[in-house]
Enzyme design. Structure first.
Site, short mmCIF file in Angstrom:
data_model
loop_
_atom_site.label_atom_id
_atom_site.label_comp_id
_atom_site.label_asym_id
_atom_site.label_seq_id
_atom_site.Cartn_x
_atom_site.Cartn_y
_atom_site.Cartn_z
N ARG A 167 75.25 -5.96 -7.44
CA ARG A 167 74.08 -5.09 -7.63
C ARG A 167 72.84 -5.67 -6.97
NH1 ARG A 167 76.47 -0.40 -8.48
NH2 ARG A 167 78.10 -0.60 -10.05
N TYR A 225 85.27 -1.55 -10.49
CA TYR A 225 85.42 -0.11 -10.75
C TYR A 225 86.90 0.21 -10.98
CZ TYR A 225 80.73 1.46 -9.12
OH TYR A 225 79.38 1.70 -8.96
N GLU A 239 69.96 7.74 -3.76
CA GLU A 239 70.26 6.31 -3.89
C GLU A 239 69.04 5.55 -3.39
OE1 GLU A 239 74.28 4.95 -2.77
OE2 GLU A 239 73.29 3.43 -1.54
N TYR A 288 84.90 7.53 2.35
CA TYR A 288 84.27 6.37 1.71
C TYR A 288 85.33 5.46 1.08
CZ TYR A 288 81.68 3.51 -1.63
OH TYR A 288 81.20 2.46 -2.35
N ARG A 336 87.41 -2.58 4.04
CA ARG A 336 86.47 -3.66 3.75
C ARG A 336 87.09 -4.64 2.77
NH1 ARG A 336 80.61 -2.22 1.11
NH2 ARG A 336 81.97 -0.98 -0.22
#
Ligand code: 3EB
Length: 333
Positions: A222, A209, A324, A148, A155
């Site tokens: 979000r 983050y 999730e 991940y 990305r």
């Protein structure tokens, strides 16, 4: 609304093969694209629209279709490895890249997003509103980092390479889930005009983050308010940037619901108004199939039986997350 996505530009229809066939019959020339979820490749009708198989078990059904419908006539085309469809205001696309271990996932993720941004810039739909990311073995060790995290690196680097700022207003709503096997599947919705970015006051913005979560931050917001619809990213049991309630799916679900309420609450401050559960769509990703009955019961109590909810078994992008939830909600008319 101050953004430029037409008020009634986008609709979502979800369900079994029956719902899919009905949508295709009732909306000829207006299907933007279809995501087909199932452990076995779901049947897809002939038709000139982008489609992608998301190789995940559906809990309580064999297959589930998510059909994105425009309110205006659409045109479909292919460009490089991307199939896409646009209606003059929105563009939906899908890109499937083999993930066979020959290339590093970082390179594959970079290639995918580079190609997507290239297309969006050339076609004049530069605003990436929503991205769906699925790839195998998301929590496994990669060449150097967890896969991940390597996906995040590729990305992130594609955003930079294409001159995109990583910050509020330039990252999409998104989800990133792990499949047991298969390809890197990226579907995306873009607009000629930007949406309104929504963050969650209970959480650190993902693009900020700290480095503990990987060398390059995930590039998503979000939520995004696009016209009359709220697109809510994959939402989990995270406060600040930390996972909370490790090992307890029921408490993770409650925290996730609190986070969903917070995102919707922020959207309401920007004028979003929705109360009708018939216009609410949820994708619930569970790491463990055995959690399905408890989670299903709790969500029925929360949203009633009128919301459109699908339960999928998937690896969530942090090894300590058990659930999730992502959402699409049309405002009341
Ligand atoms: C989180 O809040 C949970 O990497 O695109 C949610 C939605 C998550 C999108 C992504 C990751 C992504 O960090 C994980």
């Amino acid at each position: 609304m101050t953004d430029g996505v037409a008020a009634d530009a986008l609709r979502l229809v979800c369900g079994s093969r029956e719902q899919l066939d009905r949508a295709v019959a009732e909306c000829p020339g207006r299907i933007l694209g279809v995501l087909a979820y199932g452990a076995v490749e779901p049947v897809l009708p002939a038709g000139d629209f982008p489609r992608a198989w998301v190789e995940l078990p559906v809990l309580g059904a064999d297959a589930w279709y998510e059909i994105w419908v425009a309110t205006r006539p659409v045109a479909t085309a292919h460009d490089g490895r991307i199939s896409f469809c646009c209606d003059g205001s929105l563009l939906f696309g899908s890109l499937v890249l083999p993930e066979n271990g020959d290339d590093r996932l970082e390179a594959t993720a970079y290639a995918a997003y580079h190609e997507i941004f290239d297309l969006l810039d050339r076609k004049g739909y530069p605003e990436l509103l929503r991205a769906w990311n699925y790839f195998p073995k998301i929590n496994d060790a990669g060449d150097e980092f967890e896969r991940y995290r390597e996906f995040n690196m590729g990305r992130h680097e594609a955003f930079i390479a294409k001159g995109r700022i990583i910050g509020e207003g330039s990252v999409p709503a998104a989800c990133a889930l792990g499949t047991p096997r298969g390809n890197l599947v990226v579907c995306f919705l873009a607009g000629k005009m930007p949406g309104i970015p929504i963050e969650n006051p209970r959480q650190t913005s993902a693009y900020r983050y700290p480095r503990d979560f990987g060398p390059k931050s995930p590039t998503f917001s979000r939520g995004v308010l696009a016209g009359e619809a709220l697109l809510v990213s994959g939402t989990a049991s995270i406060i600040g940037s930390e996972t909370v309630h490790r090992g307890d799916v029921c408490r993770q679900l409650e925290e996730t619901l609190e986070n969903l309420r917070a995102v919707i609450g922020q959207a309401r401050r920007f004028g979003f108004g929705a109360d009708d559960p018939r216009h609410l769509f949820l994708n619930v990703y569970l790491r463990h199939a055995e959690d399905y009955p408890a989670v299903h019961g709790r969500l029925e109590a929360e949203f009633g039986a009128m919301a459109h909810v699908v339960y999928l078994q998937a690896d969530v992008c942090r090894a300590d997350l058990l659930i999730e939830v992502e959402a699409f909600w049309m405002r009341d008319t």
